[in-house]
Design an enzyme around this catalytic site. Structure first.
Site, PDB file in Angstrom:
ATOM      1  N   GLU A   1       1.327   6.439  -7.082  1.00 10.61           N
ATOM      2  CA  GLU A   1       0.207   7.299  -7.477  1.00 10.61           C
ATOM      3  C   GLU A   1       0.591   8.777  -7.395  1.00 10.61           C
ATOM      4  OE1 GLU A   1      -3.191   6.351  -5.142  1.00 10.61           O
ATOM      5  OE2 GLU A   1      -3.807   4.697  -6.440  1.00 10.61           O
TER       6      GLU A   1
ATOM      7  N   GLU B   1       0.827  -1.207   0.000  1.00 12.99           N
ATOM      8  CA  GLU B   1       0.000   0.000   0.000  1.00 12.99           C
ATOM      9  C   GLU B   1       0.864   1.261   0.000  1.00 12.99           C
ATOM     10  OE1 GLU B   1      -3.093   2.025  -0.639  1.00 12.99           O
ATOM     11  OE2 GLU B   1      -3.507  -0.064  -0.125  1.00 12.99           O
TER      12      GLU B   1
END
Length: 237
Positions: free
Chosen positions: A77, A70
């Site tokens: 991102e 994550e």
């Protein structure tokens, strides 16, 4: 130099930057908050059950794996948004692949959690997992994972549909019939086995009613799920 200000001065500042990165991820990413709450819940459950050291190590690996995936997903991102603020197909692909890494890590964590905790919740399996012997009930789980992998490969090769909508074969039908076949092969009561297969047929039929899959795609998925599961049970049960 401007680039020098981006580098921490000393190991203490580097640690502070790392912690700040984790805190920013938790503040900005809903999924990361969910992972943290799940990790706390798993740790408290492990303490309550008084699991063995080996089982605790397995859970620690699972939690770390998901957290790491994550964090890397969030970093990628942010980098993609910086480099490509406007929409670009490759930017979307980069984000999709990073999210896929989190999904793979999460599935692996679920499997590891099952290995570590199954004997505490499933009756009659208290001695099934000692860290050295075969894990209880692992073959049905492996069968479902194998079916999912084959469905993904077939859909990617044929280039039809999306992972959860349409395409050859039907993934929902494949997984449903894999589970139904495992229930039948578990030598449970005949009525229970028939009900499991009926439920799988209902799942497959719903894909037809919704217009998501054709009859051929549903039949192919059902056949794939049943055949792969049956083959694995015949070979390794």
């Amino acid at each position: 130099m401007k680039n020098d200000r981006l580098k921490p001065n000393g190991w203490l500042e580097a640690v502070n930057c790392a912690i700040e990165g984790i805190l920013w991820t938790v503040r900005s990413q809903r999924h990361m908050r969910f992972h943290f709450f799940a990790a706390v819940g798993v740790i408290l459950l492990a303490l309550q059950l008084k699991i063995s050291a080996l089982e605790f190590v397995l859970l620690g690996i699972a939690v770390t794996m998901v957290m790491l995936a994550e964090l890397l997903n969030t970093a990628l991102e942010a980098l993609v948004d910086l480099v490509s603020p406007d929409y670009h197909p490759l930017a979307r692909r980069a984000k999709d692949v990073a999210a896929g890494a989190v999904l793979v890590a999460s599935i692996g964590a679920v499997v590891i959690g099952y290995l570590a905790l199954s004997r505490y919740f499933l009756p009659g399996l208290q001695d099934g997992f000692s860290g050295l012997g075969p894990a209880p009930g692992l073959l049905p789980v492996i069968s479902v994972l194998a079916v999912v992998i084959l469905v993904v490969l077939l859909k990617s090769c044929l280039g039809r549909g999306t992972p959860l909508h349409g395409g050859m074969p039907s993934g929902h039908s494949a997984v449903a019939f894999s589970i139904g076949t495992s229930v039948v092969l578990a030598r449970v009561d005949l009525i229970i086995g028939l009900l499991a297969l009926a439920m799988a047929a209902m799942v497959s039929h719903s894909r037809l009613l919704l217009g998501i899959h054709s009859r051929q795609e549903v039949l192919a998925g059902a056949g794939l799920g049943a055949a792969v599961t049956l083959a694995l049970h015949l070979l390794f049960a």
